[in-house]
Design a protein around this motif. Structure first.
Motif, PDB file in Angstrom:
ATOM      1  N   SER A  45     -14.126  -3.683  -6.928  1.00 46.71           N
ATOM      2  CA  SER A  45     -14.142  -4.968  -6.237  1.00 46.71           C
ATOM      3  C   SER A  45     -12.732  -5.534  -6.130  1.00 46.71           C
ATOM      4  O   SER A  45     -11.850  -5.216  -6.939  1.00 46.71           O
ATOM      5  N   LYS A  46     -12.515  -6.367  -5.137  1.00 50.23           N
ATOM      6  CA  LYS A  46     -11.206  -7.007  -4.968  1.00 50.23           C
ATOM      7  C   LYS A  46     -10.815  -7.797  -6.210  1.00 50.23           C
ATOM      8  O   LYS A  46      -9.642  -7.889  -6.570  1.00 50.23           O
ATOM      9  N   GLY A  47     -11.818  -8.357  -6.881  1.00 47.31           N
ATOM     10  CA  GLY A  47     -11.553  -9.155  -8.070  1.00 47.31           C
ATOM     11  C   GLY A  47     -11.020  -8.361  -9.247  1.00 47.31           C
ATOM     12  O   GLY A  47     -10.508  -8.945 -10.206  1.00 47.31           O
ATOM     13  N   ALA A  48     -11.126  -7.018  -9.182  1.00 50.52           N
ATOM     14  CA  ALA A  48     -10.641  -6.186 -10.284  1.00 50.52           C
ATOM     15  C   ALA A  48      -9.137  -5.967 -10.246  1.00 50.52           C
ATOM     16  O   ALA A  48      -8.545  -5.501 -11.225  1.00 50.52           O
ATOM     17  N   LEU A  49      -8.504  -6.299  -9.115  1.00 47.53           N
ATOM     18  CA  LEU A  49      -7.057  -6.107  -9.002  1.00 47.53           C
ATOM     19  C   LEU A  49      -6.312  -7.178  -9.803  1.00 47.53           C
ATOM     20  O   LEU A  49      -6.534  -8.370  -9.600  1.00 47.53           O
ATOM     21  N   PRO A  50      -5.427  -6.764 -10.712  1.00 50.26           N
ATOM     22  CA  PRO A  50      -4.620  -7.764 -11.422  1.00 50.26           C
ATOM     23  C   PRO A  50      -3.779  -8.571 -10.441  1.00 50.26           C
ATOM     24  O   PRO A  50      -3.273  -8.018  -9.450  1.00 50.26           O
ATOM     25  N   LYS A  51      -3.655  -9.853 -10.679  1.00 48.61           N
ATOM     26  CA  LYS A  51      -2.874 -10.706  -9.786  1.00 48.61           C
ATOM     27  C   LYS A  51      -1.433 -10.223  -9.704  1.00 48.61           C
ATOM     28  O   LYS A  51      -0.836  -9.851 -10.699  1.00 48.61           O
ATOM     29  N   GLY A  52      -0.914 -10.220  -8.480  1.00 51.29           N
ATOM     30  CA  GLY A  52       0.465  -9.809  -8.274  1.00 51.29           C
ATOM     31  C   GLY A  52       0.677  -8.320  -8.144  1.00 51.29           C
ATOM     32  O   GLY A  52       1.812  -7.853  -8.070  1.00 51.29           O
ATOM     33  N   SER A  53      -0.424  -7.541  -8.092  1.00 49.47           N
ATOM     34  CA  SER A  53      -0.278  -6.079  -7.974  1.00 49.47           C
ATOM     35  C   SER A  53       0.307  -5.675  -6.626  1.00 49.47           C
ATOM     36  O   SER A  53       1.054  -4.700  -6.530  1.00 49.47           O
ATOM     37  N   PHE A  54      -0.064  -6.443  -5.567  1.00 51.57           N
ATOM     38  CA  PHE A  54       0.385  -6.125  -4.215  1.00 51.57           C
ATOM     39  C   PHE A  54       0.751  -7.412  -3.484  1.00 51.57           C
ATOM     40  O   PHE A  54       0.170  -8.473  -3.752  1.00 51.57           O
ATOM     41  N   PRO A  55       1.689  -7.339  -2.546  1.00 51.39           N
ATOM     42  CA  PRO A  55       2.129  -8.553  -1.843  1.00 51.39           C
ATOM     43  C   PRO A  55       1.065  -9.182  -0.961  1.00 51.39           C
ATOM     44  O   PRO A  55       1.183 -10.338  -0.575  1.00 51.39           O
ATOM     45  N   TRP A  56       0.005  -8.420  -0.611  1.00 51.82           N
ATOM     46  CA  TRP A  56      -1.026  -8.970   0.281  1.00 51.82           C
ATOM     47  C   TRP A  56      -2.130  -9.717  -0.484  1.00 51.82           C
ATOM     48  O   TRP A  56      -3.061 -10.213   0.109  1.00 51.82           O
TER      49      TRP A  56
END
Length: 337
Positions: free
Chosen positions: A325-336
């Motif tokens: 899920s999108k929520g699993a991405l740590p904040k700041g992992s990608f510029p988008w």
């Protein structure tokens, strides 16, 4: 004098031959296959990946692409990987592994691109599952984001129009198409053309890229929008074979595939444009379901497929759903983000 020079040259030649034989004996050759024939558009990044690996390995490792379905039938290839009959599969749909991996259908539902999955914990989770279920080391996937679409000869204007539609499927699509009232038919990809031509099926699902490689625009009238899911081709190496590869060459394989996950996906977007032109020239039309019907179509696809996965794979299903899920991405992992 001449005799001495001749003996020296013969000696040097023997040394070079012995060195060459030693290098050849030490070279690791990975015998590899793909689910689709070599010229198929879905295989677009495969030769680029092979070339990059072989070049950077500098003779110590070489991937040898034997072919596709003519070597092993597509649904048998996962069994060949598990048994070690082949060393590597370069491009293999997750859903083709369902007989051994009850979680397999989940990958098509991922909200993330391959490079994002390496940040969310999903890559590590799949690596564990691949080792456990199919005795393979999961390297990555060469395509992301491009959807699967319904292609058919029936004009669809609402979800109810799917009722009774005879449609070629792979396991990923079955739960939601049944929920729509369609009649799923399983068959290998090379048989779809004849089945469409003879009316054995009225439609099929395929990624937005690749249907023209089978010539299916010749026997198909419509592509239905919106698409659902995303392309999910795995690249993997038999685990026993993987363990015999030196660590620096293992790292090389993992490094190169991460590069080609980006490259393969970007090239795929360009191929999408080509496919649109080919389909249009063949007389095919795109049908966009009305907003309310489109929402119902997409919701049914994801809800029904997740329900099936969570039931079939209680151990890993909930973990996969969370990690993709999108929520699993740590904040700041990608510029988008």
């Amino acid at each position: 004098m001449k005799k001495g020079v001749t003996l020296l040259l013969v000696g040097l030649l023997l040394v070079f031959v012995m060195i060459g034989e030693e290098v050849s004996a030490q070279q690791i050759i990975l015998k590899a296959v793909t689910a689709f024939p070599k010229p198929h558009l879905n295989n677009d990044p495969v030769p680029l990946f092979i070339e990059a690996v072989n070049k950077r390995a500098q003779g110590r490792l070489r991937i040898e692409w034997l072919g596709g379905p003519e070597v092993f039938a597509p649904f048998d290839q996962v069994h060949a990987i598990k048994a070690g009959t082949i060393d590597m599969n370069l491009y293999y749909p997750w859903a083709y592994m369902k007989s051994l991996m009850p979680e397999a259908e989940a990958q098509g539902l991922s909200e993330l691109a391959a490079w994002e999955e390496r940040k969310s914990g999903l890559f590590e989770l799949w690596s564990e599952i691949f080792e456990k279920r199919v005795n393979a080391k999961y390297l990555g996937r060469l395509h992301s984001n491009v959807t699967f679409n319904v292609f058919c000869n029936r004009k669809m204007e609402k979800v109810a129009d799917f009722k009774g539609l005879k449609i070629r499927v792979m396991p990923l699509y079955i739960p939601f198409l049944k929920a729509l009232g369609a009649s799923p038919v399983t068959m290998p990809p090379p048989e779809i053309y004849t089945a469409m031509e003879r009316g054995v099926v009225e439609g099929f699902m395929w990624p937005r890229v690749g249907m023209i490689s089978w010539g299916l625009q010749e026997v198909t009238k419509f592509m239905i929008e919106p698409g659902v899911f995303q392309m999910e081709p795995a690249t993997m190496v038999n685990l026993d074979r993987w363990k015999k590869i030196p660590k620096d060459l293992q790292d090389l394989l993992l490094e190169v595939i991460q590069e080609y996950e980006y490259i393969g996906t970007m090239r795929n977007y360009m191929i999408v444009e080509k496919e649109e032109r080919v389909r249009e020239k063949a007389g095919m039309k795109n049908i966009h379901l009305p907003p309310e019907e489109a929402e119902k179509f997409v919701k049914t696809a994801y809800d029904m497929t997740w329900a099936e996965i969570l039931k079939a794979a209680p151990e890993y299903g909930p973990k996969l759903k969370k990690a993709m899920s999108k929520g699993a991405l740590p904040k700041g992992s990608f510029p988008w983000q």
